[in-house]
Design an enzyme around this catalytic site. Structure first.
Site, PDB file in Angstrom:
ATOM      1  N   THR A 197      32.257  40.454  36.191  1.00  0.00           N
ATOM      2  CA  THR A 197      31.967  39.055  36.495  1.00  0.00           C
ATOM      3  C   THR A 197      30.996  38.956  37.656  1.00  0.00           C
ATOM      4  O   THR A 197      31.205  39.593  38.677  1.00  0.00           O
ATOM      5  CB  THR A 197      33.267  38.392  37.015  1.00  0.00           C
ATOM      6  N   ARG A 225      41.058  35.221  24.262  1.00  0.00           N
ATOM      7  CA  ARG A 225      41.493  35.274  25.674  1.00  0.00           C
ATOM      8  C   ARG A 225      40.397  34.729  26.610  1.00  0.00           C
ATOM      9  O   ARG A 225      39.223  35.034  26.452  1.00  0.00           O
ATOM     10  CB  ARG A 225      41.830  36.716  26.044  1.00  0.00           C
ATOM     11  N   VAL A 226      40.811  33.908  27.545  1.00  0.00           N
ATOM     12  CA  VAL A 226      39.894  33.406  28.564  1.00  0.00           C
ATOM     13  C   VAL A 226      40.520  33.674  29.929  1.00  0.00           C
ATOM     14  O   VAL A 226      41.716  33.452  30.114  1.00  0.00           O
ATOM     15  CB  VAL A 226      39.645  31.886  28.378  1.00  0.00           C
ATOM     16  N   GLY A 227      39.737  34.143  30.861  1.00  0.00           N
ATOM     17  CA  GLY A 227      40.243  34.431  32.207  1.00  0.00           C
ATOM     18  C   GLY A 227      39.966  33.300  33.177  1.00  0.00           C
ATOM     19  O   GLY A 227      39.840  32.132  32.790  1.00  0.00           O
ATOM     20  N   ASP A 228      39.857  33.655  34.428  1.00  0.00           N
ATOM     21  CA  ASP A 228      39.676  32.645  35.480  1.00  0.00           C
ATOM     22  C   ASP A 228      38.250  32.119  35.590  1.00  0.00           C
ATOM     23  O   ASP A 228      38.019  31.006  36.067  1.00  0.00           O
ATOM     24  CB  ASP A 228      40.053  33.249  36.842  1.00  0.00           C
ATOM     25  N   THR A 248      36.693  37.287  41.513  1.00  0.00           N
ATOM     26  CA  THR A 248      36.437  38.301  40.489  1.00  0.00           C
ATOM     27  C   THR A 248      37.685  39.173  40.368  1.00  0.00           C
ATOM     28  O   THR A 248      38.506  39.222  41.281  1.00  0.00           O
ATOM     29  CB  THR A 248      35.195  39.152  40.846  1.00  0.00           C
ATOM     30  N   GLY A 249      37.815  39.831  39.239  1.00  0.00           N
ATOM     31  CA  GLY A 249      38.987  40.684  39.041  1.00  0.00           C
ATOM     32  C   GLY A 249      39.869  40.137  37.933  1.00  0.00           C
ATOM     33  O   GLY A 249      39.398  39.398  37.060  1.00  0.00           O
ATOM     34  N   GLY A 251      41.651  38.065  35.814  1.00  0.00           N
ATOM     35  CA  GLY A 251      41.634  36.611  35.708  1.00  0.00           C
ATOM     36  C   GLY A 251      42.995  35.968  35.592  1.00  0.00           C
ATOM     37  O   GLY A 251      43.239  34.898  36.172  1.00  0.00           O
TER      38      GLY A 251
HETATM   39  N1  GLY Z   1      37.592  37.603  36.221  1.00  0.00           N
HETATM   40  C1  GLY Z   1      37.136  37.729  34.922  1.00  0.00           C
HETATM   41  C2  GLY Z   1      38.173  37.629  33.910  1.00  0.00           C
HETATM   42  O1  GLY Z   1      39.323  37.942  34.163  1.00  0.00           O
HETATM   43  O2  GLY Z   1      37.873  37.270  32.794  1.00  0.00           O
END
Ligand code: GLY
Length: 337
Positions: A197, A225-228, A248-249, A251
């Site tokens: 990211t 799947r969707v992260g942060d 970052t990291g 999510g």
């Molecule tokens: N931080 C990116 C994700 O987890 O998708």
């Protein structure tokens, strides 16, 4: 304006000019400034700086900046990145400006610059967030081109390797070039490697803040799947009166603690950027307990005075800072464990 002499005077008295919690932030007190996650940020900052040094708007800087990364072939941003477990690259991005305008896209396929689509969502729709097919349809209506299906050479090779075991096991600090020997790194002509990211936050010469965040998410994630990263408040938050933060990291865990919003709220209370990031990462550690060692999460922040700072869960995170004084430098984030 804050000056260095005054900083030293105040510092020698053991007092803080800007924060309740002392001088733990990297304090330049100047503007413009742009900071971004990982070493890919150095290249992205360069593009952003071109806009900022010409008195451009922070919003344009953070958009143009992360587009550099979206254009590169790397593990975790843009169409060249690792796919989901079904072999599709799906992209997430968001952007936020000084007026609390924001736009996001998620689960977007075959569009080269999700950050630009996020900006169009912000500017050309009554909504904040479009996902999947709807986001793609909207992008096409705005003149974006549908790119051909398929994976980059690197992603194809990595995906084939991954399919041998098909285990979902995110690699900590995959973004950091030193950690990538076991993975399938791509070395750029200038000797730098790839990353995750990219999150970028900036303050322009007029003192206005904006931020952007773009990713392909965790490699080999479940489809959908969707992260942060596209979630305002989790992956990114900007409050023009206070500051901006981007994460970052892992999510899932950044969402759990509303990471970026929490950092901005702590800065509102007077915490310096680094201290605010540290407090939020501590919260994450508390939530995760023993499982924290299996993940990485990091947050970077700037405040309205142009101070900046970062904190990460474990070592291996770095971030890129560009100011008139600091040029464009790479710093290691301090870690908790
Ligand atoms: N931080 C990116 C994700 O987890 O998708």
């Amino acid at each position: 304006m804050f000056n260095r002499r005054k900083f030293l005077q105040v510092s020698s008295l053991g007092l803080s000019a800007f924060s309740l919690s002392g001088f733990t932030s990297k304090n330049k007190g100047n503007k413009p400034i742009v900071i971004s996650t990982w070493d890919a940020g150095l290249r992205a900052n360069k593009a952003a700086w071109e806009i900022l040094r010409n008195n451009g708007r922070a919003l344009d800087a953070v958009e143009q900046g992360v587009m550099v990364t979206e254009n590169e072939i790397n593990c975790c941003v843009g169409l060249g990145a690792n796919p989901d477990r079904d072999g599709h690259v799906t992209l997430d991005a968001c952007i936020m400006d000084e007026h609390a305008n924001c736009g996001s896209v998620a689960f977007l396929e075959r569009i080269k610059h999700p950050i630009q689509v996020a900006r169009k969502v912000m500017e050309n729709t009554p909504h904040v967030f479009l996902v999947g097919e709807g986001a793609q349809q909207f992008a096409l209506s705005q003149g974006f081109v549908l790119e051909k299906e398929g994976l980059s050479e690197d992603a194809e090779r990595t995906y084939k390797e991954w399919l041998k075991k098909s285990e979902y096991k995110p690699i900590i600090n995959i973004e950091n070039k030193q950690q990538q020997t076991a993975w399938a790194p791509t070395r750029f002509d200038d000797g730098t490697w790839n990353h995750d990211t990219i999150g970028m936050i900036a303050m322009d010469a007029a003192g206005n803040l904006s931020g952007s965040c773009t990713t392909s998410g965790m490699g080999f994630k479940m489809r959908g799947r969707v992260g942060d990263s596209p979630i305002i408040g989790a992956g990114l938050f900007v409050d023009n009166e206070v500051g901006a933060a981007v994460a970052t990291g892992q999510g899932e865990d950044i969402i759990r603690i509303g990471g970026s919003h929490a950092v901005v709220e702590l800065m509102r209370q007077g915490y310096a950027p680094e201290d605010a990031c540290k407090k939020v990462v501590e919260r994450l550690l508390k939530v995760k307990g023993d499982k924290a060692k299996d993940i990485q999460a990091a947050i970077i922040a700037i405040n309205k005075n142009g101070e900046y700072g970062a904190y990460c869960l474990q070592k291996g995170f770095n971030y890129s800072v560009c100011t008139a004084d600091d040029k464009n430098i790479l710093l290691n984030g301090k870690n908790l464990i």
